[in-house]
Scaffold this active site. Sequence first.
Site, short mmCIF file in Angstrom:
data_model
loop_
_atom_site.label_atom_id
_atom_site.label_comp_id
_atom_site.label_asym_id
_atom_site.label_seq_id
_atom_site.Cartn_x
_atom_site.Cartn_y
_atom_site.Cartn_z
N HIS A 172 0.88 -1.38 0.11
CA HIS A 172 -0.04 0.11 0.01
C HIS A 172 0.98 1.22 -0.02
CE1 HIS A 172 -4.05 1.93 0.88
NE2 HIS A 172 -3.28 2.72 0.99
N ASP A 188 2.10 2.60 3.49
CA ASP A 188 1.28 3.76 3.41
C ASP A 188 1.99 4.83 2.87
OD1 ASP A 188 -1.21 5.29 3.22
OD2 ASP A 188 -0.92 5.70 5.18
N HIS A 224 1.40 5.56 -2.45
CA HIS A 224 1.05 6.32 -3.43
C HIS A 224 1.94 6.92 -4.10
CE1 HIS A 224 -3.04 5.78 -1.28
NE2 HIS A 224 -2.38 6.03 -0.31
N ARG A 247 -10.31 0.09 -5.46
CA ARG A 247 -10.73 0.88 -3.99
C ARG A 247 -11.90 1.77 -3.88
NH1 ARG A 247 -6.90 4.79 -0.53
NH2 ARG A 247 -6.89 3.87 1.60
N TYR A 285 -11.62 1.50 2.01
CA TYR A 285 -11.16 2.52 2.87
C TYR A 285 -12.12 2.94 3.81
CZ TYR A 285 -8.78 6.84 4.80
OH TYR A 285 -8.46 7.90 5.64
N TYR A 336 -6.74 17.39 -0.50
CA TYR A 336 -5.40 17.84 -0.29
C TYR A 336 -4.47 18.02 -1.47
CZ TYR A 336 -4.23 12.84 -0.25
OH TYR A 336 -3.77 11.58 -0.77
N HIS A 373 -6.07 0.07 6.96
CA HIS A 373 -5.95 1.08 8.03
C HIS A 373 -6.75 0.32 9.19
CE1 HIS A 373 -3.64 3.78 5.67
NE2 HIS A 373 -4.39 4.03 4.77
#
Length: 289
Positions: free
Chosen positions: A30, A246, A32, A123, A155, A48, A179
């Site tokens: 996991h 993450d 990005h 996702r 998520y 964001y 998570h």
Amino acid sequence: MTERSPTIAPPDRNPRRPKIPLPDGSCDCHAHVFGPQSRYPFAPQAAYIAPDSTTDDYIHMLTTIGCSRAVIVQASVYANDHSAMIDAMRSGKFAFRGVAVPAPTASDRELEDLHAAGVRGIRLNLASATKGLSLADAPRLAERIKPMGWHLQMYLDINKVTDLEEHVSKLPVDVVIDHFAHAHPSEGVQGAGFQRLLSLLRRDNVWAKLIGPYRVSQQPPTFPDVTPLARAMVEIAPDRLVWGTDWPHPGAAYMPNCGDLADMVPDWIPDAATRRKILVDNPARLYDF
């Protein structure tokens, strides 16, 4: 297009090697990639704006902590534009797979193209500030992705989605929860939300990611209150757990060093054989490496 100033902190640019090496073939399941923004602009509605954290930056972190495979998850702030993720997977620089967030109206051809690029899941961002796919989209998506062997990743905040098991029980594909489902470590293993997560993990089609302790715990840097939760998950579903960093930890209140995150793994998964299963074997099955 005018570049937008970052609104969140960058990752620690100096990852360190773990004290106990990860098993050969370990997979970060996991992360990005962001930027460069001049090439991969954020969606207008992005909640964001991330500093550039590129594929090369990510590979530097991966090789430092000892991972040789990785899974890039489409960030909500890119909406349905998968360019950054797909370019990373097609770069040939690393063994990548992807988890996408296609538009609800995506055509079969679009899904086939994502599969060819290395995508193996979709996702549902049920807890993101940036609106994404919803739980109501799950049944239709599941039917479409089942022939390709994909899964649905969720998520979510299990404290708010109390009927999740009812929805999951009707899905014909694997479901991956990330998570820690936002369960509250302060409530311990017996907390109502975490018990719902364990109940889900007893289902043969439910997986979970051991990632992001800093998203549920207020006890940095080692987040000791998360350890009992991780161990309880390992006890129940060692064949359906994977681990991840993450990276680059978008929006984290506490910015970890990925070497520290890797050092938590032996504490969460004390048995070496089980550790290899969760870091190497399970990801190979789930992501079709």
